[in-house]
Each structure stands twice: as structure tokens, then as C-alpha cells.
Design a protein around this motif. Structure first.
Motif, PDB file in Angstrom:
ATOM      1  N   UNK A 178       0.814  -0.990  -0.400  1.00 24.46           N
ATOM      2  CA  UNK A 178       0.026   0.102  -0.381  1.00 24.46           C
ATOM      3  C   UNK A 178       0.396   1.090  -0.163  1.00 24.46           C
ATOM      4  N   UNK A 179       2.496   0.658   0.773  1.00 24.14           N
ATOM      5  CA  UNK A 179       3.372   2.003   0.940  1.00 24.14           C
ATOM      6  C   UNK A 179       3.326   2.408  -1.043  1.00 24.14           C
ATOM      7  N   UNK A 180       3.952   1.522  -1.968  1.00 26.52           N
ATOM      8  CA  UNK A 180       4.356   1.616  -2.790  1.00 26.52           C
ATOM      9  C   UNK A 180       2.578   2.378  -4.239  1.00 26.52           C
ATOM     10  N   UNK A 181       1.705   1.999  -4.186  1.00 28.39           N
ATOM     11  CA  UNK A 181       0.544   2.278  -4.147  1.00 28.39           C
ATOM     12  C   UNK A 181       0.121   3.965  -3.806  1.00 28.39           C
ATOM     13  N   UNK A 182       0.415   4.289  -2.616  1.00 29.75           N
ATOM     14  CA  UNK A 182       0.635   5.559  -1.928  1.00 29.75           C
ATOM     15  C   UNK A 182       1.071   6.563  -2.592  1.00 29.75           C
ATOM     16  N   UNK A 183       2.352   6.474  -2.726  1.00 31.01           N
ATOM     17  CA  UNK A 183       3.739   7.040  -3.793  1.00 31.01           C
ATOM     18  C   UNK A 183       3.444   7.137  -5.338  1.00 31.01           C
ATOM     19  N   UNK A 184       2.953   6.251  -5.386  1.00 32.77           N
ATOM     20  CA  UNK A 184       2.095   5.846  -7.007  1.00 32.77           C
ATOM     21  C   UNK A 184       1.379   6.853  -7.558  1.00 32.77           C
ATOM     22  N   UNK A 185       0.490   6.955  -6.193  1.00 29.96           N
ATOM     23  CA  UNK A 185      -1.196   7.465  -6.856  1.00 29.96           C
ATOM     24  C   UNK A 185      -0.324   9.385  -6.719  1.00 29.96           C
ATOM     25  N   UNK A 207      11.704   5.962  -0.746  1.00 31.35           N
ATOM     26  CA  UNK A 207      11.985   7.086  -1.429  1.00 31.35           C
ATOM     27  C   UNK A 207      13.062   6.948  -2.597  1.00 31.35           C
ATOM     28  N   UNK A 208      13.637   5.712  -2.460  1.00 32.87           N
ATOM     29  CA  UNK A 208      14.444   5.817  -4.087  1.00 32.87           C
ATOM     30  C   UNK A 208      14.282   5.214  -5.004  1.00 32.87           C
ATOM     31  N   UNK A 209      12.768   4.522  -4.715  1.00 26.15           N
ATOM     32  CA  UNK A 209      12.024   3.649  -5.683  1.00 26.15           C
ATOM     33  C   UNK A 209      11.007   5.012  -6.280  1.00 26.15           C
ATOM     34  N   UNK A 210      10.152   5.841  -6.245  1.00 24.95           N
ATOM     35  CA  UNK A 210       9.898   6.817  -6.181  1.00 24.95           C
ATOM     36  C   UNK A 210       9.576   8.176  -6.949  1.00 24.95           C
ATOM     37  N   UNK A 211      10.699   7.989  -5.984  1.00 27.61           N
ATOM     38  CA  UNK A 211      11.690   9.674  -6.642  1.00 27.61           C
ATOM     39  C   UNK A 211      12.883  10.187  -7.138  1.00 27.61           C
ATOM     40  N   UNK A 212      13.120  11.025  -8.189  1.00 30.40           N
ATOM     41  CA  UNK A 212      13.926  11.412  -8.723  1.00 30.40           C
ATOM     42  C   UNK A 212      14.869  12.139  -8.246  1.00 30.40           C
ATOM     43  N   UNK A 213      14.574  12.521  -7.036  1.00 26.04           N
ATOM     44  CA  UNK A 213      15.656  13.524  -6.456  1.00 26.04           C
ATOM     45  C   UNK A 213      15.119  13.311  -5.373  1.00 26.04           C
ATOM     46  N   UNK A 214      17.108  13.792  -4.128  1.00 29.59           N
ATOM     47  CA  UNK A 214      17.197  13.780  -3.235  1.00 29.59           C
ATOM     48  C   UNK A 214      17.162  14.125  -2.451  1.00 29.59           C
ATOM     49  N   UNK A 215      16.644  14.869  -1.227  1.00 35.04           N
ATOM     50  CA  UNK A 215      16.817  16.157  -0.612  1.00 35.04           C
ATOM     51  C   UNK A 215      17.201  15.678   1.009  1.00 35.04           C
ATOM     52  N   UNK A 216      18.187  16.176   1.100  1.00 32.58           N
ATOM     53  CA  UNK A 216      18.840  15.948   3.099  1.00 32.58           C
ATOM     54  C   UNK A 216      18.219  16.976   4.189  1.00 32.58           C
TER      55      UNK A 216
END
Length: 244
Positions: A178-185, A207-216
Motif C-alpha cells: 500500500x505504501x508503494x501504491x500511495x506514492x504512485x498515486x 524514496x529511491x523507488x518513487x522519487x527522482x531527487x533526494x533532498x536531505x
């Protein structure tokens, strides 16, 4: 959206300091960092609920802190937020909490009428179906589990259809599927309007599966800004280890 030399202080506490950040339309950005690093404050500045102490803020061409009344409501209607604490009204039925996503575009009369006779049922049903809760539309929201309430908050965003999507730990109460589904939505919702997604996430793999950039963030400052393709789960875990 663009933040320039942003600073936010709460009394003697500095929550954000010297933050320079630009996010282009179409980007999917994960915001990571330990508890207290300033992630939620950053999203609050962007949706206009937290005023900056210093610096410049531009969101969808406007400065949220400089807007009032209808102008601020219009900007908030274009900016959708999934809050960490969800901000649902427990005694209300699910349909009313989902319809809250459209209050920025409805008149006060229509909003009040909808509390008696819910409006836009087809859209609400479609949104709830996408998060697996179509059969709970008329149930009291406080009778749902934590994960189900989190999905109600996602459905509220789906009917709002914002251009900028801000999500504060949107999958914290969800199982991995469901977490993957939520990020896809959320990513799809932002893409539908040609907008951007900023999601505060505690799970490096998500974060790495669903985003193309990471800000820390570390103690209110940006200490990491890199393409997701240049990072690894192990590397992000080490980043978390450094700031905890």
C-alpha cells in the motif's frame, strides 16, 4: 517553487536556516532527515501554514506569506497537503472528509449543503476506489484503522487535484504494498497537473523507488541534494545514521 536563504525560527529555536531550494515542474522530490531536522516545517512554509522569519519564498508564482483571503485560498486549492497527523474530522463520515479537498473551490453555501446532502459522490467514490475504500464512504472516519484513515487523506487529495503535492510521511501507517501504491498515486496526481511532488519519507527504499531527487536536511540545513539514481539505500541509511 523556489526558496532562497529561507530561515524559520520559533522563539530561540531555529527550525530552518539558509535553505536554498528550487523544484521544477514535473520533479518528484523526497525530503529525508531525522526527526526534528525541519522536514515538516519546510512543507509548512510551502503550504502557507508556517510564515518564514527571513528569506524569499515563491510557490506557484506567489509568496504564501504575502497572501490573504481569497488569494490565499486559491493558492491553497492549487497546493495539496497530506499532513503527518492527517487532519481528518473523526466524527464525520468518510465522504465529508474526502470532500474537504474541494472546499477551496466551493462556495460556503455549497460546503454547508454538502454536510447535509453530500455533493460530488461520483468523484468521491472514484477516489476511494483508487485507495481501496469505496465500501467505507459513509462510515464514520474515527471507526477506521490508522492505515485506512491515511488512505482517506490520500483520497481527499485525489478529489482536490492540486498542482503541487506536499506529503508528510504519507505511507507511515501502510504496509509495503500500500505504501508503494500511495506514492504512485501521489506522483501520478502531480504529473496529471504538470506539477511537482515533495514527500517527506522515512523509508530510504521507498524514496529511491518513487522519487527522482533526494533532498536531505540536517538541523534545518540542506546537507544533501542529489539525483536518486546517484544514491543507494545503504548510503541513505548512513545519512540517517549521521543525523540521528
Amino acid at each position: 517553487m523556489r526558496l532562497t536563504d529561507l530561515e524559520v525560527r520559533f522563539g530561540a529555536t531555529t527550525a530552518l536556516a539558509g535553505v536554498d531550494l528550487t523544484v521544477a515542474a514535473g520533479e518528484r522530490v523526497a525530503v529525508v532527515g531525522a526527526s526534528g531536522a525541519g522536514k515538516s516545517t519546510l512543507l509548512g512554509v510551502l503550504n502557507g501554514s508556517v510564515p518564514p522569519t527571513a528569506g524569499s519564498v515563491r510557490v506557484l508564482g506567489a509568496d504564501p506569506a504575502g497572501l490573504r483571503g481569497p488569494a490565499l485560498r486559491r493558492l491553497r486549492a492549487r497546493t495539496g497537503t497530506v499532513h503527518q497527523h492527517l487532519e481528518l474530522v473523526g466524527p464525520l463520515r468518510v465522504v465529508h472528509n474526502v470532500n474537504a479537498g474541494r472546499l477551496g473551490t466551493w462556495s460556503a453555501a455549497r460546503a454547508l449543503r454538502s454536510l447535509v446532502q453530500p455533493q460530488g459522490l461520483d468523484d468521491v467514490r472514484t477516489a476511494l476506489d483508487r485507495v481501496g475504500l469505496a465500501d467505507r464512504m459513509f462510515e464514520r472516519t474515527d471507526r477506521l484503522s490508522g492505515g485506512q484513515r491515511q488512505r482517506v487523506a490520500l483520497a481527499r487529495l485525489l478529489v482536490q487535484r492540486p498542482e503541487l503535492v506536499l506529503a508528510d510521511e504519507p505511507a507511515s501507517a501502510l504496509d509495503p504494498a500500500l505504501a508503494d501504491q500511495a506514492l504512485e498515486l501521489l506522483a501520478g496526481l502531480a504529473a496529471d497537473r504538470g506539477g511537482a511532488l515533495l514527500a517527506c519519507l522515512h523509508d530510504p527504499a521507498l524514496a529511491l523507488r518513487h522519487c527522482d531527487r533526494v533532498v536531505g536536511l540536517t538541523d534545518g540545513r540542506v546537507t544533501l541534494d542529489a539525483p536518486a539514481s546517484a544514491l543507494t539505500v545503504a548510503g541513505l541509511e548512513r545519512f540517517y545514521g549521521v543525523v540521528r
